[in-house]
Scaffold this motif. Structure first.
Motif, short mmCIF file in Angstrom:
data_model
loop_
_atom_site.label_atom_id
_atom_site.label_comp_id
_atom_site.label_asym_id
_atom_site.label_seq_id
_atom_site.Cartn_x
_atom_site.Cartn_y
_atom_site.Cartn_z
N SER A 199 33.41 -14.16 -23.94
CA SER A 199 33.66 -12.86 -24.56
C SER A 199 34.44 -11.93 -23.63
CB SER A 199 32.33 -12.20 -24.92
OG SER A 199 32.52 -10.85 -25.29
N PRO A 200 35.42 -11.19 -24.18
CA PRO A 200 36.15 -10.22 -23.36
C PRO A 200 35.27 -9.06 -22.91
CG PRO A 200 36.77 -10.02 -25.67
CD PRO A 200 35.94 -11.26 -25.56
N LEU A 201 34.06 -8.93 -23.49
CA LEU A 201 33.14 -7.87 -23.08
C LEU A 201 32.40 -8.23 -21.79
CD1 LEU A 201 31.59 -6.99 -26.55
CD2 LEU A 201 33.46 -5.83 -25.37
N VAL A 202 32.50 -9.50 -21.35
CA VAL A 202 31.88 -9.92 -20.09
C VAL A 202 32.79 -9.51 -18.95
CG1 VAL A 202 31.07 -11.88 -18.72
CG2 VAL A 202 30.66 -11.83 -21.19
N ALA A 203 32.30 -8.60 -18.10
CA ALA A 203 33.14 -8.05 -17.04
C ALA A 203 33.34 -9.02 -15.89
CB ALA A 203 32.52 -6.75 -16.52
N ARG A 204 32.30 -9.80 -15.55
CA ARG A 204 32.41 -10.71 -14.41
C ARG A 204 31.58 -11.95 -14.69
NH1 ARG A 204 31.04 -9.20 -8.07
NH2 ARG A 204 31.32 -11.30 -7.21
N ARG A 205 32.14 -13.11 -14.42
CA ARG A 205 31.49 -14.38 -14.70
C ARG A 205 31.08 -15.06 -13.40
NH1 ARG A 205 35.50 -13.15 -17.99
NH2 ARG A 205 35.15 -13.26 -20.25
N ALA A 206 29.79 -15.23 -13.21
CA ALA A 206 29.29 -15.83 -11.97
C ALA A 206 29.59 -17.32 -11.94
CB ALA A 206 27.79 -15.61 -11.85
N THR A 207 29.84 -17.84 -10.75
CA THR A 207 30.12 -19.26 -10.59
C THR A 207 28.89 -20.04 -10.16
OG1 THR A 207 30.85 -18.88 -8.31
CG2 THR A 207 32.53 -18.83 -10.04
N SER A 208 27.80 -19.35 -9.85
CA SER A 208 26.55 -20.01 -9.48
C SER A 208 25.40 -19.13 -9.92
CB SER A 208 26.48 -20.23 -7.96
OG SER A 208 26.35 -18.99 -7.28
N LEU A 209 24.22 -19.73 -10.01
CA LEU A 209 23.04 -18.95 -10.39
C LEU A 209 22.74 -17.89 -9.33
CD1 LEU A 209 20.72 -18.39 -12.29
CD2 LEU A 209 19.43 -20.25 -11.20
N ALA A 210 22.93 -18.23 -8.07
CA ALA A 210 22.68 -17.25 -7.00
C ALA A 210 23.59 -16.03 -7.17
CB ALA A 210 22.91 -17.90 -5.64
N GLU A 211 24.86 -16.26 -7.49
CA GLU A 211 25.78 -15.14 -7.71
C GLU A 211 25.37 -14.34 -8.93
OE1 GLU A 211 30.54 -14.23 -8.55
OE2 GLU A 211 29.85 -16.30 -8.29
N HIS A 212 24.94 -15.04 -9.98
CA HIS A 212 24.47 -14.37 -11.20
C HIS A 212 23.30 -13.44 -10.88
CE1 HIS A 212 23.57 -13.76 -15.42
NE2 HIS A 212 22.33 -14.20 -15.24
N LEU A 213 22.35 -13.91 -10.09
CA LEU A 213 21.18 -13.10 -9.74
C LEU A 213 21.58 -11.91 -8.86
CD1 LEU A 213 18.59 -15.93 -9.04
CD2 LEU A 213 18.83 -14.54 -11.10
N ASP A 214 22.55 -12.11 -7.99
CA ASP A 214 23.03 -11.00 -7.16
C ASP A 214 23.67 -9.91 -8.02
OD1 ASP A 214 22.13 -12.18 -4.84
OD2 ASP A 214 24.09 -13.04 -4.30
N LEU A 215 24.41 -10.33 -9.04
CA LEU A 215 25.03 -9.36 -9.95
C LEU A 215 23.96 -8.57 -10.69
CD1 LEU A 215 27.93 -11.50 -11.47
CD2 LEU A 215 28.15 -9.61 -9.86
N ILE A 216 22.90 -9.25 -11.11
CA ILE A 216 21.81 -8.58 -11.82
C ILE A 216 21.12 -7.58 -10.90
CG2 ILE A 216 19.51 -8.96 -12.81
CD1 ILE A 216 20.62 -11.53 -14.04
N ALA A 217 20.83 -8.01 -9.69
CA ALA A 217 20.13 -7.14 -8.73
C ALA A 217 20.96 -5.90 -8.39
CB ALA A 217 19.80 -7.92 -7.47
N ALA A 218 22.28 -6.04 -8.41
CA ALA A 218 23.15 -4.93 -8.03
C ALA A 218 23.49 -4.01 -9.20
CB ALA A 218 24.45 -5.49 -7.44
N ASN A 219 23.04 -4.35 -10.39
CA ASN A 219 23.39 -3.58 -11.58
C ASN A 219 22.36 -2.46 -11.80
OD1 ASN A 219 24.22 -2.58 -14.02
ND2 ASN A 219 23.82 -4.45 -15.19
N PRO A 220 22.75 -1.20 -11.60
CA PRO A 220 21.78 -0.11 -11.77
C PRO A 220 21.51 0.24 -13.23
CG PRO A 220 23.93 0.77 -11.21
CD PRO A 220 24.07 -0.72 -11.18
N SER A 221 22.37 -0.24 -14.14
CA SER A 221 22.23 0.11 -15.57
C SER A 221 22.30 -1.14 -16.43
CB SER A 221 23.33 1.10 -15.98
OG SER A 221 23.30 2.26 -15.18
N PRO A 222 21.24 -1.95 -16.45
CA PRO A 222 21.26 -3.17 -17.27
C PRO A 222 21.39 -2.83 -18.75
CG PRO A 222 19.04 -2.71 -16.49
CD PRO A 222 19.95 -1.76 -15.76
N GLY A 223 21.95 -3.76 -19.50
CA GLY A 223 22.21 -3.52 -20.91
C GLY A 223 20.94 -3.41 -21.72
N ARG A 224 21.04 -2.65 -22.81
CA ARG A 224 19.94 -2.49 -23.76
C ARG A 224 20.53 -2.71 -25.15
NH1 ARG A 224 15.62 0.21 -21.15
NH2 ARG A 224 14.81 1.15 -23.05
N VAL A 225 20.32 -3.91 -25.69
CA VAL A 225 20.95 -4.29 -26.95
C VAL A 225 20.00 -4.03 -28.11
CG1 VAL A 225 20.19 -6.72 -26.89
CG2 VAL A 225 22.26 -6.09 -28.15
#
Length: 539
Positions: A199-225
């Protein structure tokens, strides 16, 4: 984009890892006044997964869900992922015989349901002896053999299961069956996730689970769908799962039928960042609610409204942007058999004509002879996409071979949508091949006629069908939800003239109190055709 095959990308493994990284008290599910924290979601789904395994269910068995939007649906769905059982979505509007047909087709051995369907479950048990486990999501349910979901979720070992999973552990999504019998599409989990990431709405695509978790930890405003449609609809569960995989929150409507004011109230109270709808069936009443009370709701946290499954009119989008000019409005074109076929983004500065979109990264055009049309060549044909794809239809190799085709050594899904590709590479949806009306040798796509009708004053909704005719083969009939007045055919045809060629004009206009649509918004064209034939029978 190829789907990663490492087991770290198993959907349950991602959810386990996300639960270990997000704040435990962060809301995972909000349903009316009821809030399920991320810690509670993780622990409750672990307990339910263990209970299903303890009941004798083994990896690969199917677990069906008969429920409206309810926290237990999400908890049970995640429990299936964790225990390597396969979720089966059931339409709660189905009759007992229709439900039995899906359950038998899926070979379901367990059923999670809400208490309001207890009598339906009692009838199903008599028909389906293989359905050996029944679990009531919100009460005691039906019969002594029924377990209480709350007991399963509240007691027992809440730690991670610690079982070996595979990246391709599947999901099973049954289609709505608006033009035929419902069919189950089986998706390898890592393919499902890879398509979400296109999806073009995905700003950044992690290449590993570790990177994915780092992105989540660094996100101060997680989505609320906020999924406006039922979770048993593919778009509803997909949008919910996508947000949870990113450590966000799912906001569920609590009323039994859709209320636009309830949606806006929930979006305001819970600071929704994204709303998922299914076309104009949801968007029109949402706009009407804003028109009734301009400025009533504080929706400043809202960033995106996305729509999947049905066309979303340009005029309705413009109305929403009049009230909420900062929004991004996204059309997501896909099917149960082929996600991410295309996307259309509309903002205050950028309008998109109804039915037009940019193809997804794996989207192709196939001509009527079954050949790929070169990417730089305009033309008309069948919309399709390449891998990552579903495995096919569950238990139906014949239908699988028809839709999932090998072309030039590559596998493609061709779900049955006709499109026109323009010289600039953009595409225009013409309609479902199964819904084309052949009248006097001309092909008419019902979606095009429906969208034109909904532009007219006083027409709130429309379904278009073909009715057999001795002279023309079929004539076009429009069912209109347009209040209690009898439609003025001459005035309607005059209003349609700027949008439709003469041969596409409906011959008959029939007013109905309510169009035959499912809660997902999709039209039941079989029933619509029957209604049209009955209304025209005296003529």
């Amino acid at each position: 984009m190829s789907a990663p095959t490492d087991a770290q990308w198993n959907l349950a493994n991602i959810l386990d890892a996300v639960a270990s990284r997000v704040p435990p008290d962060r809301p995972a599910i909000v349903h009316g006044p009821h809030v399920v924290s991320w810690q509670a979601l993780d622990q409750r789904s672990n307990r339910v997964a263990r209970a299903l395994l303890a009941a004798g269910h083994q990896s690969g068995e199917r677990v069906a869900f008969l429920s409206r939007n309810h926290p237990g649906y999400i908890e049970g769905f995640i429990a299936c992922l964790k225990s390597r059982l396969i979720h089966v979505n059931l339409n709660y509007r189905y009759t007992v015989d229709e439900l039995a047909g899906v359950l038998e087709d899926a070979g379901a051995t367990a059923l999670l349901y809400q208490a309001e369907y207890a009598s339906t479950v009692a009838a199903l048990v008599d028909k389906l002896p293989a359905l050996r486990t029944r679990v009531c999501l919100d009460g005691a349910g039906q019969g002594e053999a029924t377990a209480r979901f709350q007991d399963w979720a509240a007691d027992g070992d809440a730690s991670p299961l610690g079982i070996q999973r595979e990246a391709r552990d599947p999901l099973l999504l049954y289609t709505g069956g608006t033009t035929g019998r419902p069919k189950g599409v089986i998706w390898p989990g890592h393919h499902y996730r890879a398509c979400q990431q296109e999806s073009p709405l995905v700003a950044r695509r992690a290449t590993s689970l570790a990177e994915h978790l780092d992105l989540i930890a660094a996100n101060p405003s997680p989505g609320r769908v906020l999924p406006a449609c039922p979770l048993m609809h593919g778009a509803g569960i997909s949008s919910t799962l996508a947000e949870l995989l990113n450590g966000g929150t799912a906001l569920l409507l609590a009323e039994r039928s859709f209320s636009a004011h309830e949606l806006w109230q929930l979006a305001e109270r819970e600071r929704a960042s994204r709303i998922l709808i299914v076309g104009d069936v949801f968007a029109r009443p949402m706009l009407a609610a804003l028109d009734e009370a301009p400025g009533r709701y504080d929706l400043s946290a809202l960033k995106v409204i996305s729509s999947a499954g049905l066309m979303w009119s340009e005029e309705v989008k413009a109305g929403l942007l009049r009230h909420l000019p900062w929004l991004v409005l996204a059309d997501i074109y896909g099917a149960s058999e082929a996600a991410g076929l295309g996307y259309a983004i509309t903002t205050r500065e950028r309008s998109t004509p109804t039915g037009c979109f940019q193809p997804g990264p794996q989207t192709v055009l196939i001509d009527d002879d079954g050949r790929l049309v070169p990417a730089d060549q305009p033309g008309e044909g069948w919309l399709a996409r390449g891998e990552p794809l579903p495995e096919g239809y569950f238990g139906d190799p014949k239908k699988t071979a028809e839709v999932f085709r090998m072309i030039d050594g590559q596998r493609y899904s061709v779900p049955g949508d006709r499109v026109r590709r323009h010289p600039d590479g953009s595409m225009q949806l013409l309609g479902r091949g199964s819904l084309v009306i052949n009248s006097g040798g001309e092909k008419i796509y019902v979606e095009e006629v429906e969208e034109a009708l909904k532009r007219l004053p006083g027409v709130h909704d429309a379904l278009v069908v073909g009715v057999p005719d001795e002279r023309w083969g079929n004539v076009i009939v429009a069912l209109l939800q347009a209040g209690s007045t009898t439609p003025d055919g001459a005035a309607l045809r005059s209003g349609l003239t700027p949008y439709l060629a003469g041969y596409k004009m409906p011959k008959h206009f029939i007013a109905v109190d309510r169009l035959p649509r499912a809660d997902t918004g999709k039209g039941d064209y079989r029933l619509a055709r029957e209604m049209a034939q009955q209304a025209l029978a005296p003529a």
